[in-house]
Design a protein around this motif. Structure first.
Motif, PDB file in Angstrom:
ATOM      1  N   ASN A   1      28.419  30.616 -19.490  1.00  0.00           N
ATOM      2  CA  ASN A   1      28.652  29.220 -18.995  1.00  0.00           C
ATOM      3  C   ASN A   1      28.644  29.636 -17.632  1.00  0.00           C
ATOM      4  O   ASN A   1      29.093  30.638 -16.971  1.00  0.00           O
ATOM      5  CB  ASN A   1      29.916  28.507 -19.566  1.00  0.00           C
ATOM      6  CG  ASN A   1      29.653  27.845 -21.145  1.00  0.00           C
ATOM      7  OD1 ASN A   1      28.878  27.309 -21.153  1.00  0.00           O
ATOM      8  ND2 ASN A   1      30.464  28.716 -21.944  1.00  0.00           N
ATOM      9  N   GLY A   2      28.749  28.456 -16.900  1.00  0.00           N
ATOM     10  CA  GLY A   2      28.599  28.704 -15.249  1.00  0.00           C
ATOM     11  C   GLY A   2      27.621  29.396 -14.737  1.00  0.00           C
ATOM     12  O   GLY A   2      26.707  29.740 -15.143  1.00  0.00           O
ATOM     13  N   GLU A   3      27.952  29.996 -13.553  1.00  0.00           N
ATOM     14  CA  GLU A   3      27.063  31.001 -12.581  1.00  0.00           C
ATOM     15  C   GLU A   3      27.893  32.049 -11.978  1.00  0.00           C
ATOM     16  O   GLU A   3      28.956  31.831 -11.734  1.00  0.00           O
ATOM     17  CB  GLU A   3      25.957  30.109 -12.206  1.00  0.00           C
ATOM     18  CG  GLU A   3      26.703  29.397 -10.812  1.00  0.00           C
ATOM     19  CD  GLU A   3      25.970  28.478 -10.192  1.00  0.00           C
ATOM     20  OE1 GLU A   3      24.564  28.013 -10.849  1.00  0.00           O
ATOM     21  OE2 GLU A   3      25.962  28.268  -8.995  1.00  0.00           O
TER      22      GLU A   3
ATOM     23  N   ASP B   1      27.934  23.572 -15.245  1.00  0.00           N
ATOM     24  CA  ASP B   1      29.393  23.115 -14.679  1.00  0.00           C
ATOM     25  C   ASP B   1      30.534  23.706 -14.956  1.00  0.00           C
ATOM     26  O   ASP B   1      31.594  23.539 -14.264  1.00  0.00           O
ATOM     27  CB  ASP B   1      29.189  21.839 -14.687  1.00  0.00           C
ATOM     28  CG  ASP B   1      27.909  21.096 -14.149  1.00  0.00           C
ATOM     29  OD1 ASP B   1      27.385  21.605 -13.250  1.00  0.00           O
ATOM     30  OD2 ASP B   1      27.457  20.020 -14.885  1.00  0.00           O
ATOM     31  N   GLU B   2      30.538  24.287 -16.034  1.00  0.00           N
ATOM     32  CA  GLU B   2      31.935  25.194 -16.413  1.00  0.00           C
ATOM     33  C   GLU B   2      32.085  26.421 -15.577  1.00  0.00           C
ATOM     34  O   GLU B   2      31.208  26.716 -15.012  1.00  0.00           O
ATOM     35  CB  GLU B   2      31.846  25.436 -17.781  1.00  0.00           C
ATOM     36  CG  GLU B   2      32.655  24.631 -18.903  1.00  0.00           C
ATOM     37  CD  GLU B   2      32.501  25.027 -20.141  1.00  0.00           C
ATOM     38  OE1 GLU B   2      32.782  26.103 -20.273  1.00  0.00           O
ATOM     39  OE2 GLU B   2      32.415  24.321 -21.011  1.00  0.00           O
ATOM     40  N   SER B   3      33.295  26.986 -15.589  1.00  0.00           N
ATOM     41  CA  SER B   3      33.802  28.015 -14.775  1.00  0.00           C
ATOM     42  C   SER B   3      33.281  29.271 -15.554  1.00  0.00           C
ATOM     43  O   SER B   3      32.569  29.021 -16.591  1.00  0.00           O
ATOM     44  CB  SER B   3      35.238  28.040 -14.542  1.00  0.00           C
ATOM     45  OG  SER B   3      35.757  28.541 -15.886  1.00  0.00           O
ATOM     46  N   LEU B   4      32.869  30.321 -14.510  1.00  0.00           N
ATOM     47  CA  LEU B   4      32.092  31.207 -15.168  1.00  0.00           C
ATOM     48  C   LEU B   4      32.530  32.047 -16.257  1.00  0.00           C
ATOM     49  O   LEU B   4      33.812  32.283 -16.403  1.00  0.00           O
ATOM     50  CB  LEU B   4      32.083  32.453 -14.134  1.00  0.00           C
ATOM     51  CG  LEU B   4      31.391  33.782 -14.365  1.00  0.00           C
ATOM     52  CD1 LEU B   4      29.913  33.661 -14.644  1.00  0.00           C
ATOM     53  CD2 LEU B   4      31.453  34.828 -13.195  1.00  0.00           C
TER      54      LEU B   4
ATOM     55  N   THR C   1      37.856  30.749 -16.657  1.00  0.00           N
ATOM     56  CA  THR C   1      37.722  30.215 -18.071  1.00  0.00           C
ATOM     57  C   THR C   1      39.040  30.586 -18.721  1.00  0.00           C
ATOM     58  O   THR C   1      39.552  31.393 -18.687  1.00  0.00           O
ATOM     59  CB  THR C   1      36.314  30.703 -18.482  1.00  0.00           C
ATOM     60  OG1 THR C   1      36.431  29.945 -19.950  1.00  0.00           O
ATOM     61  CG2 THR C   1      36.528  31.999 -18.860  1.00  0.00           C
TER      62      THR C   1
ATOM     63  N   THR D   1      23.233  30.084 -15.770  1.00  0.00           N
ATOM     64  CA  THR D   1      23.817  30.038 -17.209  1.00  0.00           C
ATOM     65  C   THR D   1      22.493  30.479 -18.171  1.00  0.00           C
ATOM     66  O   THR D   1      21.159  30.153 -17.824  1.00  0.00           O
ATOM     67  CB  THR D   1      23.899  28.434 -17.476  1.00  0.00           C
ATOM     68  OG1 THR D   1      24.766  27.864 -16.471  1.00  0.00           O
ATOM     69  CG2 THR D   1      24.948  28.310 -18.630  1.00  0.00           C
TER      70      THR D   1
ATOM     71  N   THR E   1      34.951  36.322 -15.349  1.00  0.00           N
ATOM     72  CA  THR E   1      35.235  34.930 -14.919  1.00  0.00           C
ATOM     73  C   THR E   1      35.327  34.857 -13.459  1.00  0.00           C
ATOM     74  O   THR E   1      35.508  35.711 -12.750  1.00  0.00           O
ATOM     75  CB  THR E   1      36.221  34.288 -15.765  1.00  0.00           C
ATOM     76  OG1 THR E   1      36.209  32.925 -15.630  1.00  0.00           O
ATOM     77  CG2 THR E   1      37.528  34.754 -15.695  1.00  0.00           C
ATOM     78  N   ASP E   2      35.643  33.664 -12.925  1.00  0.00           N
ATOM     79  CA  ASP E   2      35.843  33.315 -11.638  1.00  0.00           C
ATOM     80  C   ASP E   2      37.528  33.592 -11.459  1.00  0.00           C
ATOM     81  O   ASP E   2      38.234  33.081 -12.191  1.00  0.00           O
ATOM     82  CB  ASP E   2      35.639  32.117 -11.094  1.00  0.00           C
ATOM     83  CG  ASP E   2      35.595  31.820  -9.709  1.00  0.00           C
ATOM     84  OD1 ASP E   2      34.864  32.162  -8.979  1.00  0.00           O
ATOM     85  OD2 ASP E   2      36.899  31.302  -9.152  1.00  0.00           O
TER      86      ASP E   2
END
Lengths: 376, 608
Positions: free
Chosen positions: B223-225, B197-200, B290, B261, B284-285
């Motif tokens: 983390n994230g996807e 659920d965290e950001s990528l 992140t 993840t 990251t997104d």
């Protein structure tokens, strides 16, 4: 204009330096001569124009009997147009040139003898495992001169242990006999020869290149004094006695090579017969030419012209390069020649590149410098 | 059921692992076996060393690039995704290895049962342990007659502090132990954990250049996807892209809508140059980035510099094009134009090490048909002038060294060298290192037979002729690894080489004052052997400033002509001379001297 070369692949014994194709067993001689004649017939349409030269090389062509020679000549004359004034050479060894033998050759069409003297000294002949003695060397020339005007002799210099004096003496004997043509070769140690093995084992001392070079310089000055022209790197002749057969090779003229290992050139393709007597005979008897061939590209021909041209006194004529191969080639050639001219290894006169006296003993590398090649 | 971890959840059906092994200990063959056993390759696709897909890698038996491959494996009725990240096996590529290790939870430690543990293996093993990787020791090649199973098992137990039963005996050649390895991967390596659920937050561990699709980036999601079409950002470079395609790495790429993840995948964004994708960077997104950039990112710095010049001066532009193309898929290659009085226009290039240099040279020849001259390699020095004694001048080329009259001092890079050898060879290894200006800092007996030696050494000394001599003095029983430890002041002099009286700048080298005479002499001797005899005498001299310190002569050719050239000789002789000419064409003409390619590297092989 064209020539016929006939290879006689038999010798009484093997010279230690020789890497030509031959057999020391004479069992198949008759069969082979028949095959030579068959090959001549099979290839009778390959030559255009008159046959100007016929050359019996070997091996030892002087091992042929009169009948065998006659058989070959009859085949040539009935299948090819031979010019009125051909040069017909036979390579002969001194031990085959007794009075009777020479007489046998005079009864054929042969009009030029090339005698494999190599040296007038016993030590040299022994080291090279020649079949003749020093006395036979001298006698054979004297005898031959009574019947033949056009005689060439082969001499070898740079033999291990050969002093400058001995080489000079060899030349003196030859020139005093007034032989009109000399072919003189630096002893070359070819791979897979007995000589090579002996040198590796230390039985024979190695060839001294410095001595060979000095022998060549002696050769140039002695022949010049005697009025023989150095018309090709290893060949010296009086006017009118230059080898027409060999000159044709160097000028890129077509030739038909008959017999095992013989090469042919028709202006486009170069081909070569198999270097094996038995396989050669078998194939010819089955009506098939046992040969391989390659098409010479423009670049190949250019390289060959450079290579042969530089060896001869004619040199490489820029006009010919331009007209035969194009401006790109002649410009390339001049650019490549720049450094060599600067270093006095080449001379440029009358639009012609020639090897200088300084460059003569380095002419292979010089020719290679002027070659055009593509890296693969 | 999902296990909830402190910082996220375990992705219980994923395992990410790498393989740590010394060259030739059987890493690539073992990888092939795993692919085979998990049905990841069809018979049609089978070929030896599947992962090493560069010809150069197969021939040399080494891995140059990292690779990743995903396998599906059913174990006890449950389906698992196994991501194998294959890492380079050479000291030149330590950084890439460290990033691959950071993308994994476990590692197979492969040790040759005949050769035991080598320095390279240990340094990578330490990296793996630092990253808390679970280590599965595998004793490979136990089928060899020379295998020393008990002793090497003991070595491994000593090294890892594990139990002897944990060491898996295997033979990648016969397939022995492969099933045990697969179950150990599932049983012993922890599943990745992270927060979906965290950001990528994804780690880039490699990239591959594809001329049609642009750069393919390989990553591990922490983390994230990452989704197809997502607007993403590379944190170190600060550049943003659209994820045109994402997917997982089977033998062929499998496009997916999302890589989740803990998983390993690839990304295509239309990037055309490899240098935009930096190994170790964080994806990251772009809208919801992140805050945590993944630790350990470094801008890769070249260690060794050399000039690369076309053999034919006219090929300069073509060489530039080739180098640019090569750089597209090898971001660690750096180059700037330079010119040499002897060689004309070329490039000063930076490499990760000598192997990297060789690889670049070979790839230029193979892939771009460029025959090049590589000049004497050197490291990067700092020079200080009297005028500005505090401002370092970067010297990546001996000719950049300021004039001795203005020179205050020179500093050179030092490394910490770790050598593991048999106790029998300690003496000879030590003499070699001392000859190479090394200072011993530590000596540890790993076992009664195996000794680890550490030295502080100038980097330049290992560039010149070190590996081969180490192999010789230790009869092959030594392995070597190094890491930089900063700059130190040294007494360096510039040794020039003169051919035919003219300085050939491309042959100049910076050498330690104490070795300059000896090495100068050896360089001259080596060049005399390598430069073919030409139509004139060629004097070879080594000089420091105006002072000649060594001299040799290549004697002129005496005879270079064949006696006979008749009908049968013409073709043969033409071909012979064509070959001679080709050889010359591969040489570089400096003044009127023709110098073969390998002569420029002669200083590296002075003891051959």
């Amino acid at each position: 204009m064209s020539g016929i070369y006939i290879h006689i692949p038999f010798c009484k014994q093997a010279c230690h330096y020789c890497d030509f194709h031959f057999s020391t067993s004479l069992k198949k001689k008759e069969e082979l001569v028949n095959a030579l004649c068959t090959e001549l017939v099979l290839r009778k349409n390959e030559l255009d124009g008159n046959v100007e030269t016929i050359y019996f090389g070997g091996g030892t062509p002087s091992l042929l009997s009169s009948e065998e020679l006659q058989q070959i000549f009859e085949t040539i004359y009935s299948n090819f147009k031979v010019s009125e004034n051909p040069e017909i050479t036979l390579e002969a060894n001194p031990d085959d040139l007794s009075k009777e033998q020479i007489h046998k050759f005079t009864n054929s069409q042969i009009n030029r003898l090339s005698i494999g003297i190599q040296s007038f000294f016993e030590e040299d002949l022994k080291l090279m495992n020649r079949a003749h003695k020093a006395s036979e060397a001298l006698e054979s020339i004297k005898e031959a001169k009574q019947y033949f005007e056009n005689i060439s002799i082969d001499l070898i210099y740079g033999i291990p242990g050969m002093s400058h004096e001995r080489w000079k003496k060899n030349l003196e004997i030859a020139l005093n006999l007034d032989v009109p043509h000399l072919s003189c070769y630096a002893l070359t140690v070819e791979p897979k020869t007995a000589l090579k093995k002996f040198i590796e084992k230390g039985i024979v001392p190695p060839v001294d290149e410095e001595a060979a070079k000095q022998h060549y310089e002696i050769l140039l000055s002695e022949t010049e004094k005697a009025g023989l022209e150095n018309y090709e790197f290893s060949n010296f002749g009086k006017p009118g006695f230059h080898s027409r057969n060999n000159t044709a090779y160097w000028e890129g003229k077509p030739y038909l090579g008959i017999g095992p290992s013989a090469h042919s050139y028709d202006g486009k393709f170069r081909s070569w017969n198999i270097a094996n007597n038995t396989k050669y005979i078998k194939s010819i008897e089955a009506g098939e030419l046992p040969s391989e061939k390659e098409l010479l590209s423009k670049q190949d021909k250019y390289n060959e012209y450079i290579m042969t041209g530089l060896r001869t006194k004619k040199g490489v004529f820029l006009g010919k390069v331009e007209s035969e191969f194009g401006k790109k080639y002649s410009e390339y050639l001049l650019k490549q020649a720049e450094n060599l001219l600067k270093n006095n290894l080449l001379i440029l006169e009358n639009e012609t590149l020639k090897i200088s006296k300084k460059g003569k003993f380095l002419s292979d590398g010089i020719a290679a410098d002027l070659f055009l090649v593509n890296l693969d | 059921m999902q296990l909830v971890a402190r910082e996220g959840i375990f992705m219980k059906n994923i395992r990410n692992f790498c393989i740590i092994a010394h060259i030739d200990h059987g890493k690539s063959t073992l990888a092939d076996r795993l692919l085979d056993a998990t049905g990841s390759v069809t018979d049609r696709e089978k070929q030896a060393q599947l992962l090493d897909n560069m010809d150069l890698e197969r021939e040399r038996g080494i891995t140059i690039k990292s690779h990743a491959i995903q396998m599906d494996y059913v174990y006890n009725g449950e389906k698992y995704t196994l991501n194998l990240i294959d890492t380079p096996g050479h000291v030149d590529f330590s950084y890439e290895v460290s990033r691959s290790i950071a993308a994994c939870e476990g590692a197979l430690l492969i040790v040759d049962a005949a050769q035991s543990i080598q320095a390279q293996t240990i340094s990578n093993l330490y990296l793996a342990l630092e990253n808390d990787l679970e280590i599965i020791p595998v004793l490979n090649k136990v089928d060899l007659p020379s295998a020393n199973v008990e002793e090497v098992t003991d070595d491994i137990v000593d090294l890892l502090g594990c139990k002897a039963e944990e060491v898996i005996p295997a033979s990648a050649k016969t397939g022995l132990g492969i099933d045990e390895i697969l179950s150990a991967i599932i049983e012993r390596i922890p599943p990745p954990k992270g927060n979906p659920d965290e950001s990528l937050q994804a780690l880039i561990f490699d990239s591959v250049y594809n001329p049609f699709r642009g750069v393919e980036t390989y990553f591990r999601v922490l983390n994230g996807e990452i989704r197809k079409g997502q607007h993403i950002k590379f944190m170190a470079t600060g550049k943003s892209y659209f994820a045109d395609e994402v997917g997982t790495l089977k033998l062929k790429q499998q496009p997916k809508d999302v890589v989740k993840t803990g998983d390993v995948g690839y990304l295509i964004t239309g990037i055309k140059e490899a240098k935009e994708v930096k190994v170790g960077d964080t994806i990251t997104d772009s809208k919801n980035p992140t805050v945590n950039m993944i630790e350990g990112f470094e801008d890769v710095k070249p260690m060794v510099f050399a000039g690369i010049y076309p053999v034919d001066t006219e090929d300069y532009e073509e060489l530039r094009n080739s180098m640019e193309k090569l750089q597209l898929n090898d971001a660690s290659l750096v180059f700037i134009p330079e010119s040499s009085a002897a060689l004309g226009f070329g490039f000063r290039c930076g490499f990760l090490g000598m192997l990297h240099l060789e690889i670049i040279q070979e790839r230029l020849e193979r892939e771009f048909d460029m025959t090049v001259i590589t000049t004497v390699p050197n490291v990067s020095y700092h020079a200080y002038t009297n005028k500005e004694p505090d401002t370092p001048i970067l010297v990546n080329n001996p000719s950049d060294l300021p004039d001795p009259s203005k020179l205050n001092r020179v500093e050179e890079p030092y490394i910490k060298a770790t050598i593991i050898t048999k106790s029998d060879f300690v003496g000879s290894v030590m003499s070699l290192c001392i000859e190479k200006r090394g200072e011993i800092t530590n000596q540890t007996y790993l076992t009664t037979e195996r000794v680890e030696l550490t030295f502080d050494m100038p980097l330049a000394e290992i560039v010149f002729d070190f590996y081969d001599r180490l192999k010789t003095v230790s009869k092959g029983y030594a392995s070597f690894d190094y890491s930089p430890i900063g700059m130190r002041q040294s007494h360096l002099v510039k040794v020039d080489v003169l051919l035919n009286g003219n300085i050939v700048d491309a042959l100049s080298a910076l050498l330690h004052r104490d070795n300059a005479y000896d090495i100068g002499k050896k360089i001259c001797e080596k060049l005399r052997q390598l430069i073919p005899r030409q139509q004139f005498d060629i004097p070879i001299q080594a000089a420091i400033g105006a002072k000649i310190i060594a001299r040799e002569t290549v004697k002129a050719l005496r005879k270079d002509v064949t006696a006979k050239c008749y009908g049968g000789d013409i073709s043969r002789k033409r071909k012979l001379l064509e070959k001679q000419k080709k050889g010359k064409k591969r040489m570089r003409q400096v003044g009127n001297v023709e110098i073969p390619q390998e002569a420029f590297m002669a200083v590296l092989k002075l003891n051959d």
